[in-house]
Design a protein around this motif. Structure first.
Motif, short mmCIF file in Angstrom:
data_model
loop_
_atom_site.label_atom_id
_atom_site.label_comp_id
_atom_site.label_asym_id
_atom_site.label_seq_id
_atom_site.Cartn_x
_atom_site.Cartn_y
_atom_site.Cartn_z
N GLU A 249 33.68 -74.59 25.59
CA GLU A 249 33.60 -73.71 24.42
C GLU A 249 35.01 -73.25 24.06
N LYS A 250 35.48 -73.79 22.97
CA LYS A 250 36.85 -73.50 22.55
C LYS A 250 36.97 -72.08 22.01
N CYS A 251 38.00 -71.41 22.47
CA CYS A 251 38.26 -70.05 22.01
C CYS A 251 38.99 -70.09 20.68
N GLU A 252 38.44 -69.42 19.67
CA GLU A 252 39.09 -69.36 18.37
C GLU A 252 40.17 -68.27 18.40
N ARG A 253 41.40 -68.67 18.22
CA ARG A 253 42.51 -67.72 18.29
C ARG A 253 43.04 -67.41 16.89
N ARG A 254 43.58 -66.19 16.75
CA ARG A 254 44.15 -65.76 15.47
C ARG A 254 45.46 -66.51 15.18
N LYS A 255 45.71 -66.74 13.92
CA LYS A 255 46.95 -67.38 13.50
C LYS A 255 47.83 -66.34 12.78
N LEU A 256 49.06 -66.22 13.23
CA LEU A 256 50.00 -65.25 12.66
C LEU A 256 51.25 -65.96 12.16
N ASP A 257 51.97 -65.30 11.23
CA ASP A 257 53.21 -65.90 10.75
C ASP A 257 54.34 -65.67 11.76
N ASP A 258 55.49 -66.30 11.52
CA ASP A 258 56.60 -66.24 12.48
C ASP A 258 57.10 -64.83 12.71
N ASP A 259 57.19 -64.03 11.65
CA ASP A 259 57.70 -62.66 11.78
C ASP A 259 56.81 -61.82 12.69
N MET A 260 55.50 -61.95 12.53
CA MET A 260 54.59 -61.16 13.35
C MET A 260 54.63 -61.61 14.81
N ILE A 261 54.76 -62.90 15.03
CA ILE A 261 54.87 -63.40 16.40
C ILE A 261 56.15 -62.89 17.05
N ALA A 262 57.24 -62.87 16.28
CA ALA A 262 58.52 -62.37 16.80
C ALA A 262 58.40 -60.89 17.17
N ARG A 263 57.72 -60.12 16.33
CA ARG A 263 57.54 -58.68 16.63
C ARG A 263 56.76 -58.50 17.93
N LEU A 264 55.69 -59.28 18.10
CA LEU A 264 54.90 -59.17 19.32
C LEU A 264 55.70 -59.61 20.55
N MET A 265 56.57 -60.57 20.37
CA MET A 265 57.44 -60.98 21.47
C MET A 265 58.33 -59.83 21.91
N HIS A 266 58.86 -59.11 20.93
CA HIS A 266 59.69 -57.93 21.23
C HIS A 266 58.87 -56.90 22.01
N CYS A 291 49.42 -70.42 18.66
CA CYS A 291 50.78 -70.81 18.23
C CYS A 291 51.12 -72.12 18.91
N GLU A 292 51.44 -73.14 18.12
CA GLU A 292 51.79 -74.44 18.67
C GLU A 292 53.04 -74.31 19.53
N GLN A 293 53.10 -75.07 20.62
CA GLN A 293 54.13 -74.89 21.64
C GLN A 293 55.55 -75.01 21.11
N SER A 294 55.84 -76.04 20.31
CA SER A 294 57.21 -76.24 19.82
C SER A 294 57.60 -75.12 18.84
N ARG A 295 56.65 -74.68 18.02
CA ARG A 295 56.91 -73.57 17.09
C ARG A 295 57.18 -72.29 17.87
N PHE A 296 56.36 -72.06 18.90
CA PHE A 296 56.53 -70.86 19.73
C PHE A 296 57.91 -70.85 20.38
#
Length: 309
Positions: A249-266, A291-296
């Motif tokens: 059962e595949k988990c459906e994950r949220r998709k965020l833009d680059d800026d939001m991912i960067a903020r969460l990384m911080h 988030c795809e691995q190379s993009r991440f």
């Protein structure tokens, strides 16, 4: 002895001596671009064993599987042809995959097909050979191929032209590659699906390394039990093996833009930056974010550079 074949990876080890790239080529006809590419290859002095140039989990999985089988490992490269893992090659940058800055399709004026590029680039290539030539030299060997759809398409014409004696020993691995194969080879596709994910550590992973993980399972679990089975028998045995395993059962994950991912990384690195692998696990499993691995990795490097200022 068996032979293991996989496709090249966009991820390559970081080196200061970056070799030829699609971006260095002038736009032209297919034969013109292929000729210029081969010329750049022959004038590149810095070379390293292919096994040290390609990286990423998928490549390491097939490398380990080939060693456990005492098998020769070959790589299908869109820029070099079929090369042995010990062949010394330049750290090049070219792909047949579309939508990337180094896609060869963007340099070739129409008409263009991946099959036509393959034929042109393997003609007098200083590093590799055709898949047809490799298979012709190894008619009695079991050939295991972990390939993505673009690379099945790349060698489609050569696969379609194989004789019956060449076809029987082939086993193909890849989640969505059966329909990409010539009809005469679709029975040689091994029927792995998402249930591979349920087998736990070592066999779970991402879509990009599915083919290589499936090949790993075949080498360690299926082949020792059925070493002399036909392609059809191997396929049936795999289906039986997974028959009692619950569907994944595949988990459906949220998709965020680059800026939001960067903020969460911080936010999740206030006590110090985690490794990119550890942080990606936090995003996927704890936060439910896709988030795809190379993009991440690219976003991670930008955030890491900010920390180092």
């Amino acid at each position: 002895m068996a032979i293991v074949i996989t496709n090249c990876t966009s991820r390559k080890t970081s080196r200061d001596d970056i070799g030829p790239s699609t971006s260095d080529l002038r736009t032209g006809t297919l034969s013109e671009v292929a000729r210029e590419w081969r010329k750049k290859l022959t004038t590149t002095r810095s070379q390293h064993p292919a096994s040290t140039v390609y990286c990423g989990r998928g490549f390491r999985e097939v490398e380990a599987a080939s060693k456990s089988l005492h098998a020769e490992l070959y790589i299908i490269s869109a820029g070099l042809g079929v090369i042995h893992s010990t062949t010394k090659i330049p750290c090049y940058n070219l792909t047949v995959a579309t939508g990337t800055p180094v896609s060869i399709k963007d340099k070739v004026t129409p008409p263009y097909t991946p099959q036509a590029w393959w034929k042109a680039v393997t003609s007098d290539n200083p590093f590799g050979q055709t898949l047809k030539d490799l298979l012709a030299k190894n008619t009695n060997e079991l050939i295991l191929l972990a390939l993505s759809r673009p690379y099945v398409g790349l060698v489609f014409d050569e696969l379609e032209a194989l004789t019956a004696s060449n076809r029987e020993n082939l086993r193909f691995f890849g989640k969505n590659t059966k329909s990409a194969l010539p009809p005469i080879l679709q029975d040689n596709w091994m029927p792995y699906d998402d249930r591979l994910q349920t087998l736990g550590k070592g066999y779970s992973g991402t879509h990009s390394d599915f083919a290589q993980r499936a090949l790993k399972h075949f080498v360690h679990i299926i082949l020792p039990t059925k070493p002399n089975a036909s392609a059809l028998e191997h396929g049936q045995y795999i289906s039986q093996h997974f028959l009692m395993i619950k569907s994944y059962e595949k988990c459906e994950r949220r998709k965020l833009d680059d800026d939001m991912i960067a903020r969460l990384m911080h936010q999740h690195s206030r006590g110090g930056m985690l490794t990119t692998t550890a942080l990606l696990k936090v995003f996927r499993h704890n936060l439910g974010i896709a988030c795809e691995q190379s993009r991440f990795r690219k976003i991670y490097e930008l955030v890491q550079n900010e920390y180092q200022r």
